[in-house]
Design an enzyme around this catalytic site. Structure first.
Site, PDB file in Angstrom:
ATOM      1  N   LYS A  60       0.840  -1.200   0.000  1.00 10.89           N
ATOM      2  CA  LYS A  60       0.000   0.000   0.000  1.00 10.89           C
ATOM      3  C   LYS A  60       0.872   1.246   0.000  1.00 10.89           C
ATOM      4  O   LYS A  60       1.944   1.276   0.611  1.00 10.89           O
ATOM      5  CB  LYS A  60      -0.914  -0.027   1.229  1.00 10.89           C
ATOM      6  CG  LYS A  60      -1.989   1.054   1.254  1.00 10.89           C
ATOM      7  CD  LYS A  60      -2.886   0.880   2.469  1.00 10.89           C
ATOM      8  CE  LYS A  60      -3.948   1.958   2.551  1.00 10.89           C
ATOM      9  NZ  LYS A  60      -4.821   1.789   3.738  1.00 10.89           N
ATOM     10  N   SER A 137      -9.633   1.933   2.953  1.00  8.65           N
ATOM     11  CA  SER A 137      -8.777   2.720   2.077  1.00  8.65           C
ATOM     12  C   SER A 137      -7.786   1.854   1.298  1.00  8.65           C
ATOM     13  O   SER A 137      -7.082   2.350   0.426  1.00  8.65           O
ATOM     14  CB  SER A 137      -7.992   3.745   2.905  1.00  8.65           C
ATOM     15  OG  SER A 137      -7.156   3.104   3.856  1.00  8.65           O
ATOM     16  N   SER A 161     -10.016  -0.625   7.062  1.00 10.75           N
ATOM     17  CA  SER A 161      -9.485  -0.324   5.729  1.00 10.75           C
ATOM     18  C   SER A 161      -8.869  -1.508   5.010  1.00 10.75           C
ATOM     19  O   SER A 161      -8.541  -1.402   3.829  1.00 10.75           O
ATOM     20  CB  SER A 161      -8.445   0.803   5.816  1.00 10.75           C
ATOM     21  OG  SER A 161      -9.054   2.002   6.217  1.00 10.75           O
TER      22      SER A 161
END
Length: 506
Positions: A60, A137, A161
């Site tokens: 990420k 996210s 997330s």
């Protein structure tokens, strides 16, 4: 299948699904082919567990890497390259894994659909004429795994997330107990909640990565020391009869019927395998979401204060600031997206002298009540509590809790665009409580079946969440494998070509 073909399949899928915008940067194809095509890649080690040698793993974009830019999908960090790797990245590389690239996300981790990104939204293609939310996210990491563009991925989970994108895309998403995985080198959103999470196609692959990363890191002040780690874990085993708690407070009126039916069907399947079901009450969880959206923005407003273009971040062009504003007003106004600005303002307000007692302090009290609710229902004592502290006795004591991960299936991006922020925040209603309490939780896909299954949704799945007591990460992972057997899900949430299918054709 040869290793070179296996590597080639990931590259083919990265090209084929580039329009989904899951990646913001990728490893050079020649590097991936050389690493995964020339070594003795094996699926199991001597102890029978999966090994990570030469597995392509995506990272990420808020986890620092020195070989790729780390932007946190924000304009204010668009040119930032870290001089070091985060601890979790270094541990993966030490195990022989290949960093496949950096994945798209909501800016600084703030969002539920991965649409608040400097690099544009992540798009999950479910129908030819419709794009759906991949969750947020960590939507880019989840979609990269679901579309076989990498073997697994790292994300971060602050209030869901990792688990929410896993539920939407049909993969497995695991948030470990707070403090087990190092946060050193992870760009902070909310320090007391941020947890590095793992996404994979199975609980077994997720566990292999967790075993490699589950180490004490002296560089991280929130990392759990060895003395405390030695006390973690319960005596319960997934191979035995596990006491499953059914949190009645999660059966909300807005729960989608397809999700509710999948929840009930999963409970029945596990009961048929010898596990017992026990209704439990978690009354404080009804206020958990409100508390989270006070606490997380408050911590974010403090963490993001350093991004002013002087200490950190890119400065806006031209003269910044006026006699009526601060030096960095223009830089922060242009560098931060609307959702980040909204949460900074919310956080700054809740920490202000006139609001801190009524908002921030009250939210901290709710957080403690949420933790106490979980401690009351779990059979295992919370190892972070003093041994002389006894939780209130209740009739039911359980080993794990089982509930939906999200209240609905993945919405279309057009519906997401029409939502107001409060509606988007509601997607985290089932994931936030475990985050507030720092508990391990994993989302496992289960298929849509029976009357709920139609030609339109037959490739979809529902995320079912397993929550355990603090430190019971191994039990949660083991029970996730049990759930995969009880309610096997042959689909990956979106219809894509697997690595094996691409390799066979090539």
């Amino acid at each position: 299948m040869s290793l070179s073909k296996h590597a080639k399949s990931y590259l083919i899928n990265q090209s084929k699904y580039a329009h989904l915008n899951a990646f913001v940067s990728r490893v050079e194809p020649s590097v991936l082919l050389a690493r995964t095509g020339s070594s003795r890649l094996t699926s199991e080690g001597e102890d029978g567990r999966l090994v990570l040698n030469d597995k392509p793993i995506a990272i990420k974009d808020n986890i620092c890497t020195k070989d790729f830019k780390t932007t946190a999908s924000s304009g204010i960090l668009r040119d930032f390259t870290s001089p070091y790797d985060a601890t979790v990245v270094k541990l993966l590389q030490d195990a022989g894994a290949v960093v496949a690239g950096k994945t798209n996300m909501d800016e600084f981790g703030m969002g539920s659909h991965s649409t608040h990104s400097y690099h544009g939204p992540v798009k999950m293609q479910r129908y030819e004429d419709e794009e759906a939310s991949a969750g947020g996210s960590s939507g880019g990491s989840a979609l990269a795994v679901a579309s076989a563009q990498c073997w697994a991925a790292l994300g971060t989970d602050t209030g869901g997330s990792v688990r929410l994108p896993a539920a939407y895309t049909g993969v497995v998403g695991f948030k470990p107990s707070y403090g087990l995985l190092s946060r050193w080198g992870v760009i902070a959103y909310a320090n007391s909640l941020d947890t590095v999470g793992i996404l994979g196609t199975s609980a077994t692959s997720v566990e292999a990565i967790f075993d490699q990363l589950n180490l004490y890191d002296p560089q991280d002040p929130t990392s759990l020391p060895p003395s405390t780690r030695s006390r973690l874990g319960s005596k319960a085993r997934a191979s035995d009869s596990v006491r499953i708690g059914i949190p009645l407070d999660y059966n909300i009126t807005t729960l989608h019927p397809i999700v509710r039916n999948a929840w009930v069907r999963t409970l029945k399947a596990l009961h048929e395998r010898g596990h017992t079901l026990h209704p439990v009450r978690l009354p404080a969880t009804q206020r958990a979401l409100s508390a989270y959206y006070v606490l997380a923005p408050a911590e974010a407003s403090s963490n993001l204060a350093k991004y002013d273009g002087v200490r950190y971040g890119s400065r806006a062009e031209g003269i910044d600031g006026t006699p009526d504003s601060v030096l960095f007003a223009k830089t922060r106004g242009q560098g931060f997206g609307p959702e980040v600005q909204r949460r900074i303002l919310l956080g700054a307000f809740s920490l202000s002298a006139q609001a801190i007692d009524n908002y921030f302090i009250q939210a901290q009290k709710v957080r403690r009540l949420v933790q106490q609710d979980f401690n009351k229902v779990f059979a295992t004592q919370n190892p972070l509590l003093d041994e002389t502290t006894h939780a209130e006795e209740t009739e039911e004591k359980v080993d794990v809790l089982l509930c939906p991960t999200a209240p609905s299936l993945a919405p279309s991006l057009s519906d997401v665009k029409a939502q107001d922020p409060i509606q988007a925040y509601m997607n985290d209603v089932f994931t936030v409580p475990a985050s507030l309490a720092g508990l391990p939780a994993i989302s496992v896909p289960v298929p849509i079946a029976g009357k709920d299954r139609t030609k339109e949704n037959e490739e979809f799945s529902v995320g079912i969440q397993i929550i355990g007591q603090y430190g019971d990460d191994k039990l949660v992972l083991d029970f996730a494998k049990e759930l995969e057997v009880a309610a096997p899900c042959p689909h990956a949430g979106i219809k894509i070509d697997t690595a094996e299918e691409v390799s066979r054709r090539s």
